[in-house]
Design a protein around this motif. Structure first.
Motif, PDB file in Angstrom:
ATOM      1  N   SER A   4       0.830  -1.207   0.000  1.00 53.07           N
ATOM      2  CA  SER A   4       0.000   0.000   0.000  1.00 53.07           C
ATOM      3  C   SER A   4       0.865   1.257   0.000  1.00 53.07           C
ATOM      4  O   SER A   4       0.513   2.251  -0.631  1.00 53.07           O
ATOM      5  CB  SER A   4      -0.957   0.005   1.183  1.00 53.07           C
ATOM      6  OG  SER A   4      -0.236   0.030   2.394  1.00 53.07           O
ATOM      7  N   ILE A   5       1.996   1.221   0.678  1.00 54.59           N
ATOM      8  CA  ILE A   5       2.912   2.359   0.665  1.00 54.59           C
ATOM      9  C   ILE A   5       3.507   2.515  -0.730  1.00 54.59           C
ATOM     10  O   ILE A   5       3.600   3.627  -1.259  1.00 54.59           O
ATOM     11  CB  ILE A   5       4.019   2.184   1.731  1.00 54.59           C
ATOM     12  CG1 ILE A   5       3.418   2.276   3.124  1.00 54.59           C
ATOM     13  CG2 ILE A   5       5.113   3.226   1.559  1.00 54.59           C
ATOM     14  CD1 ILE A   5       4.374   1.927   4.238  1.00 54.59           C
ATOM     15  N   ASP A   7       2.135   1.492  -3.539  1.00 52.31           N
ATOM     16  CA  ASP A   7       1.056   1.940  -4.429  1.00 52.31           C
ATOM     17  C   ASP A   7       0.807   3.435  -4.284  1.00 52.31           C
ATOM     18  O   ASP A   7       0.567   4.131  -5.271  1.00 52.31           O
ATOM     19  CB  ASP A   7      -0.233   1.167  -4.153  1.00 52.31           C
ATOM     20  CG  ASP A   7      -0.128  -0.294  -4.573  1.00 52.31           C
ATOM     21  OD1 ASP A   7       0.763  -0.618  -5.390  1.00 52.31           O
ATOM     22  OD2 ASP A   7      -0.942  -1.096  -4.083  1.00 52.31           O
ATOM     23  N   ALA A   8       0.854   3.943  -3.053  1.00 56.40           N
ATOM     24  CA  ALA A   8       0.668   5.373  -2.834  1.00 56.40           C
ATOM     25  C   ALA A   8       1.802   6.160  -3.475  1.00 56.40           C
ATOM     26  O   ALA A   8       1.572   7.223  -4.073  1.00 56.40           O
ATOM     27  CB  ALA A   8       0.598   5.674  -1.339  1.00 56.40           C
ATOM     28  N   TYR A   9       3.008   5.649  -3.383  1.00 58.78           N
ATOM     29  CA  TYR A   9       4.158   6.315  -3.997  1.00 58.78           C
ATOM     30  C   TYR A   9       4.025   6.329  -5.520  1.00 58.78           C
ATOM     31  O   TYR A   9       4.281   7.357  -6.163  1.00 58.78           O
ATOM     32  CB  TYR A   9       5.454   5.607  -3.568  1.00 58.78           C
ATOM     33  CG  TYR A   9       6.682   6.180  -4.208  1.00 58.78           C
ATOM     34  CD1 TYR A   9       7.183   7.410  -3.810  1.00 58.78           C
ATOM     35  CD2 TYR A   9       7.340   5.499  -5.225  1.00 58.78           C
ATOM     36  CE1 TYR A   9       8.309   7.947  -4.398  1.00 58.78           C
ATOM     37  CE2 TYR A   9       8.470   6.026  -5.822  1.00 58.78           C
ATOM     38  CZ  TYR A   9       8.947   7.242  -5.401  1.00 58.78           C
ATOM     39  OH  TYR A   9      10.066   7.775  -5.986  1.00 58.78           O
ATOM     40  N   VAL A  10       3.606   5.222  -6.101  1.00 64.71           N
ATOM     41  CA  VAL A  10       3.422   5.145  -7.550  1.00 64.71           C
ATOM     42  C   VAL A  10       2.335   6.115  -7.992  1.00 64.71           C
ATOM     43  O   VAL A  10       2.490   6.831  -8.990  1.00 64.71           O
ATOM     44  CB  VAL A  10       3.089   3.694  -7.979  1.00 64.71           C
ATOM     45  CG1 VAL A  10       2.630   3.641  -9.426  1.00 64.71           C
ATOM     46  CG2 VAL A  10       4.291   2.791  -7.767  1.00 64.71           C
ATOM     47  N   GLU A  11       1.248   6.169  -7.260  1.00 60.86           N
ATOM     48  CA  GLU A  11       0.152   7.081  -7.604  1.00 60.86           C
ATOM     49  C   GLU A  11       0.595   8.534  -7.487  1.00 60.86           C
ATOM     50  O   GLU A  11       0.247   9.379  -8.312  1.00 60.86           O
ATOM     51  CB  GLU A  11      -1.048   6.813  -6.695  1.00 60.86           C
ATOM     52  CG  GLU A  11      -2.282   7.558  -7.077  1.00 60.86           C
ATOM     53  CD  GLU A  11      -2.839   7.139  -8.425  1.00 60.86           C
ATOM     54  OE1 GLU A  11      -3.454   8.019  -9.090  1.00 60.86           O
ATOM     55  OE2 GLU A  11      -2.684   5.985  -8.832  1.00 60.86           O
ATOM     56  N   MET A  12       1.379   8.834  -6.467  1.00 58.36           N
ATOM     57  CA  MET A  12       1.871  10.196  -6.286  1.00 58.36           C
ATOM     58  C   MET A  12       2.786  10.601  -7.442  1.00 58.36           C
ATOM     59  O   MET A  12       2.684  11.709  -7.966  1.00 58.36           O
ATOM     60  CB  MET A  12       2.612  10.300  -4.952  1.00 58.36           C
ATOM     61  CG  MET A  12       2.794  11.706  -4.457  1.00 58.36           C
ATOM     62  SD  MET A  12       3.287  11.760  -2.742  1.00 58.36           S
ATOM     63  CE  MET A  12       5.007  11.396  -2.857  1.00 58.36           C
TER      64      MET A  12
END
Length: 97
Positions: A4-5, A7-12
């Motif tokens: 999840s961390i 994924d959040a980094y990729v989305e950012m």
């Protein structure tokens, strides 16, 4: 979890690539325009409700704590009711883009 961390980094990174750094703050101004008045209304109502605390004849500590809880609930209900239209606008503008 780590995924999840990640994924959040990729989305950012995706947001930064497509919209720039300001894309990370999209919708933040509308949220501030809702949160600040809500906090001010809630605080003002709570303080004013504390001034009208009923006088107890016995067991005043219990009544004092119960009145504080009731005052907090009432102040939050008033603030939410008054700022709900701003929340609807924020949600619609965020969805529209």
């Amino acid at each position: 979890t780590n995924t999840s961390i990640f994924d959040a980094y990729v989305e950012m990174r995706q947001i930064i690539r497509s919209e720039g750094y300001l894309g990370l703050f999209r919708g933040n101004l509308l949220n501030c325009l809702r949160v600040f008045p809500s906090g001010a209304i809630s605080c003002t109502c709570f303080v004013n409700l504390l001034y009208v605390e009923p006088q107890a004849t016995h067991n005043s500590t219990y009544l004092c704590e119960a009145w504080r809880v009731a005052s907090c609930c009432a102040a939050t209900a008033v603030a939410t009711t008054l700022t709900y239209p701003l929340d609807v606008l924020r949600t619609r503008w965020t969805v529209i883009g």
